[in-house]
Scaffold this motif. Sequence first.
Motif, short mmCIF file in Angstrom:
data_model
loop_
_atom_site.label_atom_id
_atom_site.label_comp_id
_atom_site.label_asym_id
_atom_site.label_seq_id
_atom_site.Cartn_x
_atom_site.Cartn_y
_atom_site.Cartn_z
N ASP A 80 0.82 -1.21 0.00
CA ASP A 80 0.00 0.00 0.00
C ASP A 80 0.86 1.26 0.00
O ASP A 80 0.48 2.29 -0.57
N THR A 81 2.06 1.18 0.58
CA THR A 81 2.95 2.35 0.53
C THR A 81 3.52 2.53 -0.87
O THR A 81 3.73 3.67 -1.32
N VAL A 82 3.74 1.42 -1.57
CA VAL A 82 4.21 1.51 -2.96
C VAL A 82 3.12 2.12 -3.83
O VAL A 82 3.39 3.01 -4.65
N ALA A 83 1.88 1.65 -3.65
CA ALA A 83 0.77 2.18 -4.45
C ALA A 83 0.55 3.66 -4.18
O ALA A 83 0.30 4.44 -5.11
N ALA A 84 0.63 4.06 -2.92
CA ALA A 84 0.44 5.47 -2.58
C ALA A 84 1.55 6.33 -3.20
O ALA A 84 1.29 7.45 -3.67
N PHE A 85 2.76 5.80 -3.21
CA PHE A 85 3.87 6.54 -3.80
C PHE A 85 3.70 6.66 -5.31
O PHE A 85 3.95 7.72 -5.90
N GLN A 86 3.25 5.60 -5.95
CA GLN A 86 2.98 5.65 -7.38
C GLN A 86 1.94 6.73 -7.70
O GLN A 86 2.07 7.47 -8.66
N ALA A 87 0.91 6.79 -6.87
CA ALA A 87 -0.13 7.79 -7.07
C ALA A 87 0.43 9.20 -6.92
O ALA A 87 0.07 10.12 -7.67
#
Length: 262
Positions: free
Chosen positions: A205-212
């Motif tokens: 979820d931290t990876v996805a938030a960073f991608q966003a």
Amino acid sequence: MTQAPTPAGFAHATPPVTATLIVTDDAGLETGDIRLGEIDAYFARPQGAGPFPVVLVVHEIFGVHEHIRDVVRRFAKAGYLAVAPELFQRQGDVRQLGEFDQIRPVVARVADEQIFADLDAALDWAVAHGGDAARVALNGFCWGGRIAWLYAARQPRLRAAVAWYGRLVGEATANQPRFPADVAAELQVPVLGLYGGRDSGIPLDTVAAFQAALRAAGDPSEIHVYPEAGHAFYADYRPNYHAASAQDGWQRTLAWFRRHGV
């Protein structure tokens, strides 16, 4: 690159070196240990006058042990002048420590600003010794993956960077005041992030938030997640090694550098 028996030179705290260890020889290369002000570094480059594109290699928590030196030679075999500075050396030699719990306090005393200054010095040395100032990249693993994102937000002399499973969020301290999530809108060069879908230390979820956050900033950086890989999947000397992901990540790294003129 060929499989080989376990050589000396690995950090004491690393897990037992596995049969998947890769050893890169120095045939056709110039290699050596150098001094950058108060710290040591290891370099490798193709034989000849150059100029060669430059790669700064930022080590894991274990310092510049044999695996990192081998990675430096891998980059040199690919045509680069690669330099790996010993970024914890002023605070202690983590390669000689036998436990993670002994290493962490040493690393906590290393200020990000000190790291950035030492990377600047490594870059200056490379350019003065056959490196091409117009073609510079950085590659960081684990602890060095976090540094890759941060350095890309402050050093416009880079043209590209690759961050292998570097933490994106964390608790700020006086020495480490910011994390990649804090600089998503400040990157000055494109970064390729390579992450493991089974990495328990870097939640997806931290990876996805960073991608966003990267998309919201209009940043050209990219993140690739390997669903079957855990943390440190490129570390061929450790049980974490995931060959298919590591090999693909290496090819993506070289392609990323070429794509951005390095």
